[in-house]
Design a protein around this motif. Structure first.
Motif, mmCIF file in Angstrom:
data_model
loop_
_atom_site.group_PDB
_atom_site.id
_atom_site.type_symbol
_atom_site.label_atom_id
_atom_site.label_comp_id
_atom_site.label_asym_id
_atom_site.label_seq_id
_atom_site.Cartn_x
_atom_site.Cartn_y
_atom_site.Cartn_z
ATOM 1 N N ASP A 45 0.849 -1.188 0.000
ATOM 2 C CA ASP A 45 0.000 0.000 0.000
ATOM 3 C C ASP A 45 0.891 1.247 0.000
ATOM 4 O OD1 ASP A 45 -2.060 1.769 0.184
ATOM 5 O OD2 ASP A 45 -2.825 1.053 2.111
ATOM 6 N N PRO A 46 0.659 2.212 -0.879
ATOM 7 C CA PRO A 46 1.525 3.390 -0.912
ATOM 8 C C PRO A 46 1.396 4.278 0.331
ATOM 9 C CG PRO A 46 -0.274 3.624 -2.475
ATOM 10 C CD PRO A 46 -0.328 2.221 -1.948
ATOM 11 N N ARG A 47 0.341 4.113 1.097
ATOM 12 C CA ARG A 47 0.184 4.918 2.320
ATOM 13 C C ARG A 47 0.925 4.309 3.507
ATOM 14 N NH1 ARG A 47 -6.121 4.702 2.373
ATOM 15 N NH2 ARG A 47 -5.504 2.631 1.743
ATOM 16 N N ASN A 48 1.506 3.140 3.333
ATOM 17 C CA ASN A 48 2.205 2.456 4.416
ATOM 18 C C ASN A 48 3.529 3.172 4.701
ATOM 19 O OD1 ASN A 48 3.343 0.681 6.202
ATOM 20 N ND2 ASN A 48 2.955 -1.140 4.976
ATOM 21 N N PRO A 49 3.751 3.637 5.926
ATOM 22 C CA PRO A 49 5.006 4.329 6.213
ATOM 23 C C PRO A 49 6.224 3.408 6.203
ATOM 24 C CG PRO A 49 3.705 4.121 8.206
ATOM 25 C CD PRO A 49 2.858 3.628 7.081
ATOM 26 N N TYR A 50 6.022 2.094 6.319
ATOM 27 C CA TYR A 50 7.135 1.161 6.283
ATOM 28 C C TYR A 50 7.426 0.668 4.865
ATOM 29 C CZ TYR A 50 6.433 1.032 11.294
ATOM 30 O OH TYR A 50 6.293 1.378 12.609
#
Length: 51
Positions: A45-50
């Motif tokens: 997911d592109p919103r995942n900070p990791y």
């Protein structure tokens, strides 16, 4: 001072269970969120900070 008396009102002892419950809920929510962010479903997911 300003007409107020210093009454020995207990603050932390009655609020202790609520403070402990808040800490447990915060810890559990944080660990659940971190484990979900590191799962295979959300790794791409592109919103995942990791990511």
């Amino acid at each position: 001072m300003f007409g107020f008396r210093a009454y020995p009102t207990p603050i932390l002892r009655p609020l202790g269970p609520f403070i402990a419950g808040a800490v447990i809920v915060f810890w559990a929510t944080n660990s659940l969120q971190n484990s979900m962010l590191k799962s295979d479903e959300f790794k791409k997911d592109p919103r995942n900070p990791y990511g």
